[in-house]
Design an enzyme around this catalytic site. Structure first.
Site, mmCIF file in Angstrom:
data_model
loop_
_atom_site.group_PDB
_atom_site.id
_atom_site.type_symbol
_atom_site.label_atom_id
_atom_site.label_comp_id
_atom_site.label_asym_id
_atom_site.label_seq_id
_atom_site.Cartn_x
_atom_site.Cartn_y
_atom_site.Cartn_z
ATOM 1 N N ASN A 208 0.859 -1.191 0.000
ATOM 2 C CA ASN A 208 0.000 0.000 0.000
ATOM 3 C C ASN A 208 0.891 1.236 0.000
ATOM 4 O OD1 ASN A 208 0.470 0.926 2.884
ATOM 5 N ND2 ASN A 208 -0.269 -1.164 3.245
ATOM 6 N N LYS A 339 -12.208 -3.338 18.889
ATOM 7 C CA LYS A 339 -10.838 -3.806 19.119
ATOM 8 C C LYS A 339 -10.321 -3.429 20.506
ATOM 9 C CE LYS A 339 -9.928 -4.244 14.242
ATOM 10 N NZ LYS A 339 -8.962 -4.255 13.146
#
Length: 400
Positions: A208, A339
């Site tokens: 990326n 998370k």
């Protein structure tokens, strides 16, 4: 805040060397223990005996003039220092430091020290703006050295402009403020940065566009606040700031292993890396040859590092990043809760000047306790300061 601090003052050869004598006196008055190192050129402007009288310490002028035969002089002084100040710092000294040159007592000690270094330039206005000097200062800044900007005014050469050594009182005040701002002193901070690369074959991989700039800015700023910083980074073209422990990885699995290895001993963990969510299920040891028709790559999930950190969290303050293009706040809040994070930094990467590769960023900082802070577009270093300030407030239990 300088009381009891062991400070090395490096004096190089400019007319502003006379101000270094006043600086020595004021540092001693502030409670610092000061050792002075002079270059040969500095001794053309002021005598070592002046600094010896003001500091009540021996003055170092020669690498080979060992004052104690049981020690290596420049290593001993480098290890002794809590702080290192260069005042005045000439263009020559800045150039030597930026290029790793060590040909006298001052330059060899500088390369050996792990103490924070503060550089106070003093030179002619045109020298200060020369591309070579600017390039050297930029390099040192990226490495984590601290600069004390020169003042503007009448210079000894007759010019009027920027290049005059900052006044001793101002230098002492700045150092005291720096010491007072070491709010992360004694804290271990773990930061991830950059992209990961997931190999298909020896010449192809998925990745990326993350540059690692945000993670490196966070590492620099955490270090400036006194933290013990470990930086786990993917492949990036960035220089490691001086004083930071850097661990290089390539794949998401390697980052998972390194982060988990250092997680238990960390106090603050900031996961700024852009880690691959998927990797090729099948890889090849030799280069795949071009074939007719299409080719499909089957992908499998990588392990979710942030989710695992949230599950294992004990005493750590855990900060995640979310790079979004739409429904930014909604997705950020979901990630914060799902998370088990203490805070999240949400970036809208579709906005101009924000996200991957840029030197600037803007964010929304959300915390588990309900704190919301909008951080407008600014440099990544300034944004890193804001993020760490918010984290410090949270750790201290401060309210808005």
């Amino acid at each position: 805040m300088l009381k009891g601090k062991r400070l090395v003052l490096g004096v190089s050869g400019g007319i502003a060397a006379y101000k270094a004598a006043a600086l020595t006196s004021k540092l001693v008055q502030a409670g610092a223990e000061v050792k002075v190192i002079m270059t040969d050129s500095a001794q053309q402007f002021i005598a070592p005996t002046t600094f010896q009288a003001l500091s009540r310490q021996p003055v170092y002028t020669d690498t080979f003039d060992e004052k104690d035969s049981t020690q290596i002089q420049h290593i001993d002084v480098a290890d002794w220092a809590d702080l290192f100040v260069l005042a005045p710092a000439t263009a020559n000294l800045i150039g030597k430091l930026a290029n790793g040159l060590a040909d006298d007592m001052l330059s060899t000690t500088l390369l050996a020290t792990e103490a924070p270094v503060y550089i106070a330039p003093a030179m002619n206005v045109h020298m200060y703006s020369h591309p070579a000097v600017l390039s050297n200062m930029q390099k040192l800044d990226q490495w984590g050295f601290n600069f004390i900007e020169p003042g503007e005014g009448y210079l000894a050469c007759g010019y009027v402009g920027k290049g005059r050594l900052e006044e001793p009182e101002s230098i002492v005040k700045l150092l005291e403020e720096e010491m007072q701002n070491k709010v992360l002193d004694g804290k271990k901070v773990l930061i991830t940065a950059g992209p990961t690369q997931e190999k298909i074959d020896p010449v192809r991989y998925f990745t990326n566009p993350s540059s690692g700039k945000m993670g490196f800015a966070l590492a620099r700023q955490a270090l400036s606040l006194g933290a013990d910083v470990t930086l786990v980074t993917g492949p990036v073209n960035l220089t490691t700031p001086k004083g930071i422990r850097r661990i290089d990885i390539t794949t998401a699995e390697e980052m998972y292993d390194q982060v988990l290895e250092h997680y238990h001993s960390s106090d603050i963990v900031i996961k700024a890396a852009a880690v691959a969510d998927y990797r090729p299920k099948k890889t090849f040891e030799k280069k795949m040859k071009k074939q007719d028709g299409d080719y499909t790559v089957e992908m499998e999930r990588t392990r979710d590092i942030l989710a695992e950190l949230g599950r294992r969290k004990e005493h750590q303050y855990l900060i995640g990043f979310a790079a979004e293009t739409n429904d930014v706040e909604q997705y950020g809040r979901q990630k914060l809760e799902k998370k088990n994070l203490d805070a999240i930094v949400i970036n809208n990467v579709s906005e101009a000047g924000t996200g991957f590769g840029h030197d600037t960023n803007s964010s929304l900082f959300l915390t588990k306790r309900g704190r919301e802070t909008t951080m407008p577009l600014t440099s990544k270093d300034e944004l890193a300061k804001q993020i760490l300030r918010e984290a410090v407030k949270e750790l201290a239990g401060e309210e808005d």
